[in-house]
Scaffold this motif. Structure first.
Motif, short mmCIF file in Angstrom:
data_model
loop_
_atom_site.label_atom_id
_atom_site.label_comp_id
_atom_site.label_asym_id
_atom_site.label_seq_id
_atom_site.Cartn_x
_atom_site.Cartn_y
_atom_site.Cartn_z
N ALA A 71 38.55 48.86 41.65
CA ALA A 71 37.90 48.35 43.03
C ALA A 71 39.14 48.80 44.09
CB ALA A 71 37.55 46.78 43.00
N LYS A 72 40.47 48.32 43.68
CA LYS A 72 41.38 48.53 44.56
C LYS A 72 41.71 50.01 44.91
CE LYS A 72 44.28 44.55 43.71
NZ LYS A 72 45.59 44.06 43.07
N ALA A 73 41.38 50.87 43.89
CA ALA A 73 41.49 52.24 44.23
C ALA A 73 40.28 52.86 44.91
CB ALA A 73 41.65 53.06 42.77
N GLN A 74 39.44 52.16 44.79
CA GLN A 74 38.10 52.81 45.66
C GLN A 74 37.99 51.94 47.10
OE1 GLN A 74 34.82 52.56 43.21
NE2 GLN A 74 35.50 54.08 41.83
N GLN A 75 38.96 50.93 47.25
CA GLN A 75 38.89 50.15 48.39
C GLN A 75 37.50 49.39 48.66
OE1 GLN A 75 40.25 52.46 51.73
NE2 GLN A 75 42.30 52.74 51.17
N ALA A 76 36.98 48.97 47.48
CA ALA A 76 35.55 48.19 47.45
C ALA A 76 35.76 47.02 48.12
CB ALA A 76 35.24 48.37 45.96
N ASP A 77 34.46 46.52 48.46
CA ASP A 77 34.46 45.19 49.26
C ASP A 77 34.33 44.18 48.42
OD1 ASP A 77 34.02 46.90 51.36
OD2 ASP A 77 31.63 46.53 51.14
N ASN A 78 34.48 44.13 47.09
CA ASN A 78 34.55 43.06 46.13
C ASN A 78 35.93 42.85 45.33
OD1 ASN A 78 34.62 45.17 44.46
ND2 ASN A 78 33.19 44.37 43.19
N VAL A 79 37.19 43.17 46.10
CA VAL A 79 38.30 43.16 45.58
C VAL A 79 38.61 41.57 45.49
CG1 VAL A 79 40.79 43.70 45.99
CG2 VAL A 79 39.14 45.37 46.36
N GLU A 80 38.49 40.66 46.55
CA GLU A 80 38.71 39.55 46.57
C GLU A 80 37.93 38.59 45.32
OE1 GLU A 80 38.22 37.83 50.39
OE2 GLU A 80 39.67 39.07 51.37
N LYS A 81 36.83 38.88 45.30
CA LYS A 81 36.01 38.31 44.24
C LYS A 81 36.55 38.56 42.81
CE LYS A 81 31.21 37.76 42.79
NZ LYS A 81 29.96 38.23 42.82
N LEU A 82 36.93 39.82 42.50
CA LEU A 82 37.70 40.07 41.27
C LEU A 82 38.99 39.49 41.05
CD1 LEU A 82 36.50 44.14 41.20
CD2 LEU A 82 35.63 42.31 39.75
N GLU A 83 39.88 39.62 42.11
CA GLU A 83 41.04 39.01 42.03
C GLU A 83 40.80 37.01 41.49
OE1 GLU A 83 42.79 39.35 45.82
OE2 GLU A 83 43.61 41.12 45.22
N ARG A 84 39.81 36.35 42.10
CA ARG A 84 39.51 35.50 41.64
C ARG A 84 39.00 35.10 40.17
NH1 ARG A 84 37.26 34.96 46.70
NH2 ARG A 84 35.17 35.19 45.89
N ALA A 85 38.42 36.00 39.93
CA ALA A 85 37.69 36.22 38.51
C ALA A 85 39.16 36.50 37.48
CB ALA A 85 36.63 37.15 38.50
N VAL A 86 39.82 37.46 37.93
CA VAL A 86 41.26 37.57 37.14
C VAL A 86 41.87 36.46 36.98
CG1 VAL A 86 43.08 39.11 37.06
CG2 VAL A 86 40.98 39.96 37.51
N ALA A 87 42.16 35.71 38.21
CA ALA A 87 43.09 34.54 37.85
C ALA A 87 42.37 33.43 37.07
CB ALA A 87 42.94 33.93 39.53
N LYS A 88 40.92 33.20 37.23
CA LYS A 88 40.24 32.38 36.14
C LYS A 88 40.54 32.94 34.73
CE LYS A 88 37.11 30.71 39.60
NZ LYS A 88 35.57 30.63 40.02
#
Length: 609
Positions: free
Chosen positions: A562-579
């Motif tokens: 998502a970061k490579a493609q500059q997608a809109d759901n980066v923040e959501k995925l970061e929260r999921a990774v942290a959890k």
């Protein structure tokens, strides 16, 4: 009386026809060998359909044209095929060409023939096929296949059918003697061709120097609507375009054919061949040939098998080899000198002149043109022979072509009257040959260019299709990735809830287990067998840790994409990774504590009882 017109130019050379008309037509006999060229007419050469050593019957087809314009070749007699090889053929260059050599067996055994008693009961296409299968081509000119000539385009209705009996060139009397002795066959062939074409008018044109032939044809045409047109003797009144102008008053357009003005010309010999093919089922295997000249003792006309060597014919006419200075195939105006007597008679052979040196002397040396203009006056096609000569000599072929070079019929009238002895016709033939060669090269180059352009277009089209397919695959991959990502996000959200519920359930179960264990310990009546504390489930905790780490890796990979493609759901995925990272740490801590507890062994209270 038929109305006659005149054509421009023309000459009156000595005729010398009486040399060969004093005797009736004779049989030339059977030569020791027959040489049958595979190309005897305009069009494509035939291909041999027999093998060396094979026995063939008289009239059997031995070569045929599979594709293209042409007619078959037949065996003039029964015998054995000796060879299929190159032999000298009738040509101004003295060239050799592919020929079938037949050795007669003396039996003269016919193959099966299929005569047609009533050709009117057949379809016209069927009669044309009979003519084609009989191998008939024009016997008075270049040899155009007769079945094709008798099938004009639908938009060109033939209103006048002309039978050319003019035979204007000096020495030649083959058609004259044919009309005298075979008038009925001539008329029968004319009727068949008229039935095919349905013209409004049928006319036989004859020069007035042939009274016996005129009388014979008038008798044969009694009771019919066929006209006998007696035309003044002038060379070249026997030329196709000139005879048409004499009999109809119309001129064939430049570069056109007689069918363009509704007229068709056929030869006397061709008419006889058509009658024999349809009414008797006999293919074209022989023709009348004039053998004349002062070097033969018994000149005349001979019924000659196709393929008969000229040497055999000269022997039949009693040639004096010592007196022969030139051997000319054809007439003195349009014929050419033979380099060997071994050449065979073909379907277009009508005359052989064995001339003495005094009869046909060698032409004097060519002199410069004096611009007298006699050539232009003699030209029956109203061309400019002098200008054509200059352009041909200077190799200015394009200019010569613009002056209608190809309208020249090569009659030789211009050369005949030239006081400078310039062989004008040879210059014109040279220019025509060069132009045809250039046109063939240009056609070859055009076809090569067309093939190259077609290849380039094909390659470009394939490249475009390849690029389109690549874009479609990229788009499909992007759509699949987006779908996969959406599914992964959905699965991650669902998996997170499941993992949280599983963790809570596990903690509740552990608490209940501990509470149950304490209750059981407090209710125990005797301490003699103290209960052991429940061992932690190391395997379950390891499995839980492995699942948490796997889930973390998956979410981390999705975050990186998502970061490579500059997608809109980066923040959501970061929260999921942290959890998921927290869950993995908690699972790792629980496993570590369980392992330490297991390694410590039984407690002090457990060992003092």
């Amino acid at each position: 009386m038929t109305q006659l017109w005149d054509f421009s130019g023309g000459i009156h050379p000595p005729e010398h026809k009486d040399i060969s008309t004093a005797r009736p037509i004779r049989d030339a006999g059977m030569p020791a060998q027959l040489v049958l060229p595979l190309q005897q007419h305009i069009g494509d050469p035939a291909e041999a359909i027999v093998e060396v050593g094979e026995r063939v019957l008289k009239g059997q087809k031995i070569a045929d044209v599979k594709t293209g314009m042409g007619v078959p070749v037949h065996a003039p007699t029964s015998g054995v095929i000796e060879s299929i090889a190159d032999f000298p053929v009738p040509h101004p260059s003295g060239m050799a060409d592919r020929c079938i050599t037949l050795k007669p067996d003396g039996e003269d055994q016919w193959c099966q023939r299929s005569p047609v008693a009533d050709y009117r009961s057949l379809e016209r296409d069927e009669v044309l096929q009979i003519i084609r299968d009989a191998g008939i081509s024009g016997m008075g000119g270049a040899g155009f296949p007769t079945n094709i000539k008798l099938r004009p385009p639908r938009d060109r209705k033939v209103s006048t059918l002309i039978l050319n009996g003019a035979e204007c060139e000096p020495y030649i009397t083959a058609d004259d003697m044919t009309m005298r002795e075979k008038a009925d066959e001539v008329v029968a062939g004319l009727k068949i061709m008229a039935w095919i074409l349905r013209p409004e008018r049928c006319v036989i044109g004859i020069e007035d120097n042939k009274p016996e032939a005129i009388a014979a044809l008038r008798k044969a045409t009694e009771g019919t609507q066929t006209e006998i047109a007696v035309v003044p003797t002038k060379y070249p009144s026997g030329g196709e375009k000139q005879l048409i102008q004499i009999l109809t008053g119309m001129e064939v357009p430049s570069g056109g054919i007689p069918a363009d003005i509704g007229v068709m010309c056929q030869n006397i010999g061709t008419a006889v061949a058509v009658a024999n093919a349809v009414l008797e089922g006999t293919p074209l295997i022989s023709r009348i040939v004039t053998i004349t000249g002062e070097a033969v003792r018994e000149p005349g006309n001979f019924e000659t098998l196709i393929g008969t060597p000229i040497e055999h014919l000269l022997g039949q006419a009693g040639v004096n080899q010592d007196a022969v200075s030139r051997l000319v195939l054809g007439g003195p105006m349009m014929g050419y000198t033979l380099t060997t007597e071994a050449v065979p008679v073909i379907k277009t052979t009508n005359c052989v002149i064995a001339a003495t040196a005094a009869e046909l002397p060698a032409p004097p040396p060519e002199q410069p043109c004096i611009r007298c203009g006699q050539c232009a006056e003699a030209c029956p096609m109203e061309l400019l022979p002098q200008q054509l000569f200059w352009h041909a000599k200077a190799t200015e072929f394009e200019k010569a072509e613009h002056l209608n070079l190809f309208d020249c019929i090569e009659c030789g009238a211009c050369s005949y009257v030239c006081p400078s002895s310039i062989p004008l016709v040879q210059y014109y033939r040279f220019a025509k040959g060069e132009i045809r060669a250039q046109q063939a090269e240009q056609l070859k180059a055009d076809r090569a260019r067309e093939r190259f352009e077609a290849r380039q277009e094909r390659l470009e089209r394939e490249q475009q299709e390849k690029e389109l397919r690549r874009k479609e695959r990229a788009q499909a991959a992007a759509e699949a990735a987006a779908k996969k990502q959406a599914e992964a996000e959905k699965a991650a959200a669902e998996g997170q809830a499941v993992d949280e519920r599983a963790a809570k359930s596990a903690l509740v179960e552990q608490a209940l287990a501990r509470k149950k264990a304490k209750a059981q310990a407090s209710q125990s009546p005797a301490p003699s067998a103290p209960p052991t504390e429940e061992k932690p489930d190391i395997e379950a905790l390891e499995k839980q840790l492995e699942q948490a780490r796997s889930k973390l890796e998956t979410m981390q990979g999705m975050l990186d994409d998502a970061k490579a493609q500059q997608a809109d759901n980066v923040e959501k995925l970061e929260r999921a990774v942290a959890k998921n990272h927290d869950r993995a740490q908690r699972a790792e801590q629980a496993l570590s504590e369980a392992r330490e507890k297991l390694a410590a062994g039984p407690t002090e209270s457990q060992t003092t009882h």
